[in-house]
Design an enzyme around this catalytic site. Structure first.
Site, PDB file in Angstrom:
ATOM      1  N   CYS A   1       0.646  -1.050  -0.039  1.00 61.93           N
ATOM      2  CA  CYS A   1      -0.042   0.092   0.042  1.00 61.93           C
ATOM      3  C   CYS A   1       0.830   1.118   0.055  1.00 61.93           C
ATOM      4  CB  CYS A   1      -0.917  -0.012   1.222  1.00 61.93           C
ATOM      5  SG  CYS A   1      -1.951  -1.401   1.373  1.00 61.93           S
TER       6      CYS A   1
ATOM      7  N   ARG B   1       3.925  -0.159  -4.869  1.00 58.52           N
ATOM      8  CA  ARG B   1       3.691  -0.802  -3.600  1.00 58.52           C
ATOM      9  C   ARG B   1       2.376  -1.687  -3.350  1.00 58.52           C
ATOM     10  NH1 ARG B   1       6.826   1.771   0.429  1.00 58.52           N
ATOM     11  NH2 ARG B   1       5.449   1.423   2.007  1.00 58.52           N
TER      12      ARG B   1
ATOM     13  N   TRP C   1      -2.538  -2.960  -1.597  1.00 58.65           N
ATOM     14  CA  TRP C   1      -2.277  -4.244  -1.786  1.00 58.65           C
ATOM     15  C   TRP C   1      -3.023  -5.119  -0.823  1.00 58.65           C
ATOM     16  CZ3 TRP C   1       0.142  -8.157   1.100  1.00 58.65           C
ATOM     17  CH2 TRP C   1       0.651  -9.197   0.314  1.00 58.65           C
TER      18      TRP C   1
ATOM     19  N   ASN D   1      -1.601   2.224   5.727  1.00 56.22           N
ATOM     20  CA  ASN D   1      -0.642   1.105   5.247  1.00 56.22           C
ATOM     21  C   ASN D   1      -0.374   0.180   6.479  1.00 56.22           C
ATOM     22  OD1 ASN D   1       1.171  -0.391   4.190  1.00 56.22           O
ATOM     23  ND2 ASN D   1       3.030   1.134   4.207  1.00 56.22           N
ATOM     24  N   GLY D   2      -0.628  -1.143   6.446  1.00 57.90           N
ATOM     25  CA  GLY D   2      -0.272  -1.913   7.689  1.00 57.90           C
ATOM     26  C   GLY D   2      -1.474  -2.908   8.051  1.00 57.90           C
TER      27      GLY D   2
ATOM     28  N   GLU E   1      18.597 -16.799  -6.928  1.00 54.42           N
ATOM     29  CA  GLU E   1      17.927 -15.539  -7.443  1.00 54.42           C
ATOM     30  C   GLU E   1      17.449 -15.814  -8.710  1.00 54.42           C
ATOM     31  OE1 GLU E   1      17.136 -13.264  -5.616  1.00 54.42           O
ATOM     32  OE2 GLU E   1      17.178 -11.600  -7.417  1.00 54.42           O
TER      33      GLU E   1
ATOM     34  N   LYS F   1      13.476 -14.502  -9.693  1.00 53.81           N
ATOM     35  CA  LYS F   1      13.238 -13.355 -10.533  1.00 53.81           C
ATOM     36  C   LYS F   1      12.617 -13.851 -11.873  1.00 53.81           C
ATOM     37  CE  LYS F   1      14.467 -10.695  -9.173  1.00 53.81           C
ATOM     38  NZ  LYS F   1      15.094  -9.804  -8.196  1.00 53.81           N
TER      39      LYS F   1
ATOM     40  N   GLU G   1       8.817 -14.502 -10.582  1.00 60.42           N
ATOM     41  CA  GLU G   1       8.271 -13.195 -10.160  1.00 60.42           C
ATOM     42  C   GLU G   1       7.653 -12.457 -11.432  1.00 60.42           C
ATOM     43  OE1 GLU G   1      11.315 -10.621  -8.494  1.00 60.42           O
ATOM     44  OE2 GLU G   1       9.798  -9.698  -7.091  1.00 60.42           O
TER      45      GLU G   1
ATOM     46  N   HIS H   1      18.797 -36.249  -7.007  1.00 60.67           N
ATOM     47  CA  HIS H   1      18.334 -36.782  -5.932  1.00 60.67           C
ATOM     48  C   HIS H   1      16.917 -36.581  -6.235  1.00 60.67           C
ATOM     49  CE1 HIS H   1      21.993 -37.831  -3.977  1.00 60.67           C
ATOM     50  NE2 HIS H   1      22.546 -36.396  -4.318  1.00 60.67           N
TER      51      HIS H   1
ATOM     52  N   LYS I   1       6.124  -3.994  -3.730  1.00 63.19           N
ATOM     53  CA  LYS I   1       7.761  -3.784  -3.462  1.00 63.19           C
ATOM     54  C   LYS I   1       8.078  -3.955  -2.097  1.00 63.19           C
ATOM     55  CE  LYS I   1      11.663  -2.010  -4.913  1.00 63.19           C
ATOM     56  NZ  LYS I   1      12.357  -3.152  -5.542  1.00 63.19           N
TER      57      LYS I   1
END
Ligand code: M6R
Length: 602
Positions: free
Chosen positions: A2, A27, A74, A100-101, A478, A482, A485, A501, A597
């Site tokens: 948010c 955000r 969000w 926001n929270g 990573e 990426k 995402e 394995h 983000k």
């Protein structure tokens, strides 16, 4: 998680709110809304969807209000919808706020407020906040806020307005909020980049701060109403850093900024014959240090895996790293003397901050590595090392990741010196490697056509693997993150020796395997692992600093570099691959679905 924006001054507020929200959209982007007051009347306009959808709604609007608040969401509590979008209003439609929270005790409060006659229309936790403030409101917003927040448990950055008072009230608890100071006007936002087109003078609110913004001034008070002295700081970030500047996406722009970012991160820390990282100087502690505990999430966690390798290799120092959401709740044998190192681009990630507070409770000194001046990580750590990456807007972290690894390498080298493990020749060798790094980064970027070609092949598949050993395995992790995402392809990372394995069962004709190889000593082992893949029909794309001749792989030769520097260069490789694949797949690159983000909730 948010984005909040607010403005009070003499200019029409609507375009300021909309542009601010566009800058904050990374955000959260499932719904957006604004509230403004004009001639004592409160108007709220909000909608499911992006800030552009909100902007379309406002196209015909004639509002000339000069103060208001805005929000891009969000979703946590309640699906993305017009009703759940912020701002939320009180029963009498005189008070409104954005948040926001997460309010943890919202269920109890909601029941209590309903029994007192309050009516709720949304499924959000936020709506209880505005009703709680309404309950205490008697004509002075900050007084009602001081009382109301006593009832709240959880995390909140709030911006509130009332139809009866020309002011904006802000509150900060565990979620960031910044004041922007202009001439005869004040702004507020969840982060600094949103304010850059208007002002570079900012005040970073601290835990528990309440601020009252008026046209000509602002005031910060504590939860007892006592005025606090605050510092107005001038950010060095420029507005153009938070703009696409001709690039189709922020992500691509940020990838291409890396040669400069690496140069900036090295500035004044590497001279002709000396490595200096004053921020990491913990005096006599370093030679006697027994352990380092890292705290980080996501991409930053992958940087700490590399950091752990640096400390082990260069400093002969034990280090422990695990994703912060796990580590914060685990009981491990706590060793002393030890140091905590917290790595976070935003400096606001809730789980990462959880590790930070745990380490502080255990009385460990903590070094924060962050990109954001004044962020929670920088404020709560004993020492801060800034990554100097500039604002990172794309949800996918790129330049922050490579600069985090570079800072960790500088830190390990400087501690290595303190622990008498780095002689003069070795120091000169690393100085040379580091100085060449920005140029080599540019050489990787210059191969972008090659990445595009490979991306065109990758976009045809649904699953792919990333493979590497040691530092190359961390690159693989990573790389897979990426790729998932931003392109939504299913990517899995494995250590070279692990495929057999289990996951080898999934390799079939043309399954792509993206491999990294920058360590000569394990090259023969990796080559055997490639054979295992190839004999099941898998297709190897090998990115290597070594001279490997093998006609059955697709080989991309990377600039020669030291094994410890190679994860940084590999960072650019995996980013370009993910970027071009996502672009070929037509994905929403800067704002991937379901993600935000800055993850300020657990
Ligand atoms: O701001 P932080 O570095 O603490 O963020 C941590 C993660 O949320 C972040 O790296 C995330 O994994 C990125 N979106 C990955 O590209």
């Amino acid at each position: 998680m948010c984005g909040i924006i607010a403005y009070i001054g003499n200019k029409p507020v609507m375009p300021i709110l909309i542009q601010g929200l566009q800058r904050l959209e990374y955000r959260g982007y499932d719904s957006a809304g604004i509230a403004l007051v004009e001639e004592g009347e409160l108007t709220i306009i909000k909608t499911k969807g992006s800030v552009d959808s909100l902007s379309d709604l406002l196209r015909e609007s004639k509002h000339q209000a000069v103060y208001g608040i805005g929000h891009t969401r969000w979703a946590t509590h309640g699906v993305p919808s017009d009703t759940n979008a912020h701002p939320h209003a009180s029963c009498d439609n005189k008070l409104t706020l954005v948040h926001n929270g997460i309010i943890e005790n919202y269920k109890e409060l909601r029941e209590q407020l309903i029994s007192e006659g309050h009516k709720f229309i949304s499924e959000t936790d936020t709506e209880i906040v505005v009703h709680t403030i309404e309950k205490y409101y008697q004509g002075n917003l900050e007084e009602a806020v001081i009382k109301g927040i006593q009832d709240l448990q959880g995390a909140y950055a709030l911006a509130l307005i009332s139809a009866q008072e020309e002011k904006i009230v802000l509150v900060r608890k565990q979620s960031p909020l910044i004041i922007g100071v202009g001439e005869g006007e004040c702004y507020a936002a969840s982060d600094i980049p949103a304010l850059l087109p208007y002002t570079k003078k900012v005040v970073i609110l601290e835990e528990g701060d309440i601020a009252i913004l008026r046209k000509d001034n602002f005031q910060v008070i504590n939860s007892e109403g006592k005025e606090k002295r605050v510092e107005v700081i001038e950010t060095t970030w420029d507005a153009h850093l938070a703009e696409k500047s001709g690039y189709p996406h922020f992500m691509l722009k940020e990838i291409y900024e890396q040669p400069t970012v690496l140069k900036d991160t090295l500035r004044e820390r590497v001279s002709e014959d000396q490595l200096l990282l004053d921020e990491a100087d913990l005096g006599d502690l370093i030679p006697n240090l027994r352990k380092v505990y890292f705290g980080a999430c996501g991409t930053a966690y992958h940087a700490t895996l590399v950091g752990k390798l640096y400390l082990e290799t260069l400093c002969d120092l034990e280090a422990e790293t695990e994703v912060a959401s796990e580590f914060r709740y685990r009981d491990v044998p706590w060793v002393k003397p030890a140091v905590g190192i917290i790595v976070s681009q935003s400096g606001e990630t809730a789980d990462t901050l959880g590790v930070l507070s745990r380490l502080k409770e255990l009385s460990y000194p903590v070094i924060g590595i962050t990109n954001v001046i004044g962020s929670s990580v920088s404020r709560e750590s004993d020492r801060t090392i800034y990554t100097r990456a500039g604002p990172e807007i794309s949800v996918a972290s790129t330049k922050a990741y490579t600069s985090q690894m570079l800072v960790l390498l500088l830190l390990a080298l400087s501690w290595s010196k303190k622990r008498n493990k780095l002689n003069y020749e070795k120091e000169r060798y690393y100085i040379k490697e580091l100085k060449e790094l920005p140029f080599k980064a540019q050489q990787v970027l210059d191969k972008s056509e090659l990445f595009l070609e490979i991306a065109r092949e990758l976009k045809e598949v649904k699953h792919l693997f990333y493979l590497g050993r040691l530092q190359d395995y961390y690159t693989a992790l990573e790389g897979a993150l990426k790729m998932k995402e931003i392109s939504y392809l299913h990517a899995e990372a494995y250590a070279g020796g692990e495929l057999k394995h289990g996951p080898l069962a999934l390799i079939e004709n043309n399954t792509p395997v993206i491999a990294f190889l920058s360590n000569k000593s394990i090259a023969p082992k990796m080559l055997s692992n490639f054979e295992e893949v190839r004999s099941r029909g898998g297709k190897i794309y090998l990115f290597t600093t070594l001279d490997i001749k093998e006609s059955s792989f697709r080989i991309v030769k990377l600039p020669d570099s030291d094994m410890l520097v190679s994860p940084i260069l590999n960072g650019l490789v995996l980013q370009l691959l993910a970027y071009y694949t996502a672009r070929e797949c037509g994905a929403s690159i800067d704002k991937p679905r379901n993600l935000a983000k800055s993850v300020t909730v657990e």
